[in-house]
Design a protein around this motif. Structure first.
Motif, PDB file in Angstrom:
ATOM      1  N   VAL A 214      -6.352  60.351  39.103  1.00  0.00           N
ATOM      2  CA  VAL A 214      -5.714  60.161  38.942  1.00  0.00           C
ATOM      3  C   VAL A 214      -6.017  57.934  39.157  1.00  0.00           C
ATOM      4  O   VAL A 214      -5.813  57.652  37.706  1.00  0.00           O
ATOM      5  N   LEU A 215      -6.860  58.310  40.026  1.00  0.00           N
ATOM      6  CA  LEU A 215      -7.453  56.964  39.808  1.00  0.00           C
ATOM      7  C   LEU A 215      -8.549  55.962  38.975  1.00  0.00           C
ATOM      8  O   LEU A 215      -8.389  55.370  38.083  1.00  0.00           O
ATOM      9  N   THR A 216      -8.947  57.769  38.628  1.00  0.00           N
ATOM     10  CA  THR A 216     -10.445  57.625  37.015  1.00  0.00           C
ATOM     11  C   THR A 216      -9.259  56.919  35.919  1.00  0.00           C
ATOM     12  O   THR A 216      -9.378  55.861  35.412  1.00  0.00           O
ATOM     13  N   SER A 217      -8.217  57.798  35.935  1.00  0.00           N
ATOM     14  CA  SER A 217      -7.066  57.325  34.374  1.00  0.00           C
ATOM     15  C   SER A 217      -6.677  56.047  35.029  1.00  0.00           C
ATOM     16  O   SER A 217      -6.699  55.501  33.654  1.00  0.00           O
ATOM     17  N   ILE A 218      -6.025  55.228  35.798  1.00  0.00           N
ATOM     18  CA  ILE A 218      -5.289  54.332  36.261  1.00  0.00           C
ATOM     19  C   ILE A 218      -6.922  53.412  36.281  1.00  0.00           C
ATOM     20  O   ILE A 218      -6.324  52.429  35.155  1.00  0.00           O
ATOM     21  N   GLY A 219      -8.276  52.770  36.164  1.00  0.00           N
ATOM     22  CA  GLY A 219      -9.404  53.126  36.151  1.00  0.00           C
ATOM     23  C   GLY A 219      -9.426  52.364  34.023  1.00  0.00           C
ATOM     24  O   GLY A 219      -9.686  51.714  34.049  1.00  0.00           O
ATOM     25  N   ASP A 220      -8.804  54.100  33.226  1.00  0.00           N
ATOM     26  CA  ASP A 220      -9.207  53.831  32.089  1.00  0.00           C
ATOM     27  C   ASP A 220      -8.605  52.889  31.210  1.00  0.00           C
ATOM     28  O   ASP A 220      -8.144  52.385  30.717  1.00  0.00           O
ATOM     29  N   VAL A 221      -7.057  52.744  31.811  1.00  0.00           N
ATOM     30  CA  VAL A 221      -5.942  52.009  31.512  1.00  0.00           C
ATOM     31  C   VAL A 221      -6.189  50.721  31.902  1.00  0.00           C
ATOM     32  O   VAL A 221      -6.014  49.796  30.478  1.00  0.00           O
ATOM     33  N   TYR A 222      -6.691  50.172  32.648  1.00  0.00           N
ATOM     34  CA  TYR A 222      -7.296  48.428  33.399  1.00  0.00           C
ATOM     35  C   TYR A 222      -8.332  48.409  32.063  1.00  0.00           C
ATOM     36  O   TYR A 222      -8.898  47.192  31.898  1.00  0.00           O
ATOM     37  N   ARG A 223      -9.191  49.254  32.068  1.00  0.00           N
ATOM     38  CA  ARG A 223     -10.751  49.415  31.283  1.00  0.00           C
ATOM     39  C   ARG A 223     -10.025  48.081  29.503  1.00  0.00           C
ATOM     40  O   ARG A 223     -10.418  47.836  29.398  1.00  0.00           O
ATOM     41  N   VAL A 224      -9.529  49.405  29.070  1.00  0.00           N
ATOM     42  CA  VAL A 224      -8.492  49.061  28.232  1.00  0.00           C
ATOM     43  C   VAL A 224      -8.078  47.647  27.750  1.00  0.00           C
ATOM     44  O   VAL A 224      -7.408  46.951  26.261  1.00  0.00           O
ATOM     45  N   LEU A 225      -7.347  47.642  28.981  1.00  0.00           N
ATOM     46  CA  LEU A 225      -6.467  46.146  28.891  1.00  0.00           C
ATOM     47  C   LEU A 225      -7.253  45.454  28.646  1.00  0.00           C
ATOM     48  O   LEU A 225      -7.305  44.078  28.818  1.00  0.00           O
ATOM     49  N   GLY A 226      -8.376  45.030  29.546  1.00  0.00           N
ATOM     50  CA  GLY A 226      -9.496  43.779  29.602  1.00  0.00           C
ATOM     51  C   GLY A 226      -9.688  43.492  30.556  1.00  0.00           C
ATOM     52  O   GLY A 226     -10.527  42.605  31.558  1.00  0.00           O
ATOM     53  N   SER A 227      -9.048  44.242  31.966  1.00  0.00           N
ATOM     54  CA  SER A 227      -9.148  43.724  33.954  1.00  0.00           C
ATOM     55  C   SER A 227     -10.006  45.183  34.058  1.00  0.00           C
ATOM     56  O   SER A 227     -10.286  45.881  34.861  1.00  0.00           O
ATOM     57  N   TYR A 228     -11.773  44.197  33.803  1.00  0.00           N
ATOM     58  CA  TYR A 228     -12.899  45.171  34.191  1.00  0.00           C
ATOM     59  C   TYR A 228     -12.793  45.183  35.625  1.00  0.00           C
ATOM     60  O   TYR A 228     -13.379  46.343  35.609  1.00  0.00           O
ATOM     61  N   GLN A 229     -12.711  44.023  36.169  1.00  0.00           N
ATOM     62  CA  GLN A 229     -13.518  44.447  37.638  1.00  0.00           C
ATOM     63  C   GLN A 229     -12.095  45.193  38.693  1.00  0.00           C
ATOM     64  O   GLN A 229     -12.173  46.076  39.191  1.00  0.00           O
ATOM     65  N   GLU A 230     -11.011  44.701  38.071  1.00  0.00           N
ATOM     66  CA  GLU A 230      -9.731  46.282  38.918  1.00  0.00           C
ATOM     67  C   GLU A 230     -10.157  47.775  38.286  1.00  0.00           C
ATOM     68  O   GLU A 230     -10.152  49.064  38.823  1.00  0.00           O
ATOM     69  N   ALA A 231     -10.879  48.033  36.950  1.00  0.00           N
ATOM     70  CA  ALA A 231     -11.098  49.555  36.319  1.00  0.00           C
ATOM     71  C   ALA A 231     -12.069  49.649  37.156  1.00  0.00           C
ATOM     72  O   ALA A 231     -12.741  51.158  37.526  1.00  0.00           O
TER      73      ALA A 231
END
Length: 425
Positions: A214-231
């Motif tokens: 689940v945490l990996t998938s949350i990271g995926d969403v943030y990466r797509v949104l350009g929030s790289y540090q959160e990802a």
């Protein structure tokens, strides 16, 4: 010896093998395989099936998916030897194992057929949990095949069944996969909402392996949104959980994802180290589909470093592996990356050929996202060569697909390109 005495001999050997080695910690390698053969020769097919299923499950646990597939096929053949009313429990287990093996190998179309067979068996036997799991499998396969509308419907049905029968763990898993569909549809807020609910469920159960997913998938969403540090933060948290559970495949997946985040943060050298570590892990566990993924990531990093010849070689290797596993969606992605690498090398005719092949592959597979990506690349290539009319034709076709899929950001980018070229004309 008579047929009856031969059958009795094989039964006696199978029983003696079980009595001697079933609880033996240091039993000889392969005794179950021998036992399964003796049960089959004795005509005791239910015992042969049970043994073959146990062998398959052990092969899957060891990530020996080639061996697991062989034994799954053996089970499905043996099922034909027993009465229909006796098949249901075995058929459910066999289809679930076949699905796991095919999914690991990237053979999603075959996997979809087994998931549907599993659904029919579950409905015949009135097993609600198995029905929900089958719908979950159908949704996963349809997502991988780019059939996002159908995938969403199947996963929502799985979630509803699980919720109705208080199958909280299964409901959380359905939410995880539904979130991945929403992410592909560009519905990022809905994806995060599903993932947060799944996260709360797994945190309350203290299920670290599922929490890591689940945490990996949350990271995926943030990466797509350009929030790289959160990802990056979510990926690192997930990686620590995977390392704590010694999950090599989970670690490999996360190292590839970390490589992409590092690349987005302009840390190409660190990204390359992470991607190469992922490739080594995948080679260790013979994850062919995963190796293709790692070669794709390495190719992207090589392109960023300006090492375009090496990027081309990495993408060629990814394509070869996708072809080996008969993964049409993966082949389409690899062909697009090969076109990008050819573009960087100023090999425009080669780039066009790769993009056209990708478009043909995506159309054959009815992969709407793949079609849109190939059309976008062809439009860009036409634009770079001042072929504005052809560029507009390709972009407008891609725009229709992006709008139908509700890909807001991609559609907006296409409109800007179209308006810019139209204004210049």
């Amino acid at each position: 010896m008579t047929d009856e005495s031969i059958s009795a001999f094989h039964r006696r050997v199978a029983e003696e093998l079980g009595a001697r080695y079933r609880d033996e910690e240091h039993a000889p390698e392969g005794w179950r395989e021998i036992q399964a053969w003796h049960w089959e020769q004795a005509g005791v097919y239910t015992s042969a099936i049970e043994t073959a299923l146990a062998i398959t499950e052990m092969r899957v646990a060891r990530l020996d998916f080639g061996g697991a597939r062989h034994w799954t096929e053996r089970v499905l053949t043996l099922l034909e030897r027993i009465a229909v009313e006796e098949r249901h429990p075995y058929e459910l287990r066999a289809c679930a194992l076949a699905l796991a093996v095919l999914e690991f190998g990237g053979q999603y179309r075959e996997g979809l057929e087994y998931a549907r067979r599993m659904l029919r068996a579950a409905q015949r036997s009135g097993n609600t949990e198995a029905e929900a799991r089958a719908l979950l499998g159908i949704g996963r396969m349809q997502r991988e095949l780019g059939q996002l509308v159908q995938a969403e419907a199947a996963l929502q049905s799985a979630r509803s069944l699980a919720s109705r029968d208080d199958l909280s763990d299964l409901e959380a898993e359905a939410r995880l996969h539904l979130a991945k569909v929403h992410q592909l549809q560009g519905r990022h807020l809905e994806a995060l909402q599903e993932l947060q609910l799944a996260r709360e469920e797994h945190e309350s159960d203290d299920d670290k392996l599922k929490l890591a997913r689940v945490l990996t998938s949350i990271g995926d969403v943030y990466r797509v949104l350009g929030s790289y540090q959160e990802a990056f933060t979510f990926y690192m948290h997930a990686l620590r959980l995977e390392q704590g559970r010694s999950s090599l495949i989970g670690q490999a997946i996360l190292k590839d994802k970390l490589a992409l985040v590092l690349l987005n943060q302009n840390k190409a050298s660190d990204a390359l180290v992470s991607a190469e570590e992922s490739l080594q892990l995948r080679q260790r566990i013979q994850d062919i589909v995963g190796q293709a993924r790692s070669y794709t990531v390495i190719g992207a990093i090589m392109s960023r470093l300006g090492r375009h010849e090496q990027a081309m070689e990495s993408h060629k290797r990814a394509y070869e592996l996708q072809e080996l596993t008969q993964n049409p969606r993966g082949q389409c992605i690899a062909l697009i990356h090969l076109g990008d690498a050819a573009q960087a090398l100023r090999q425009h005719s080669s780039a066009a050929a790769y993009y056209e092949r990708a478009l043909m592959q995506a159309r054959l597979d009815r992969d709407q996202i793949g079609i849109a990506r190939a059309l976008e690349r062809l439009g860009d290539l036409h634009d770079a060569q001042d072929q504005r009319s052809q560029a507009l034709t390709r972009w407008n076709e891609a725009l229709q697909i992006r709008e139908s899929l509700r890909h807001v950001d991609e559609a907006a980018a296409l409109r800007r390109r179209i308006q810019s070229v139209a204004a210049a004309s």
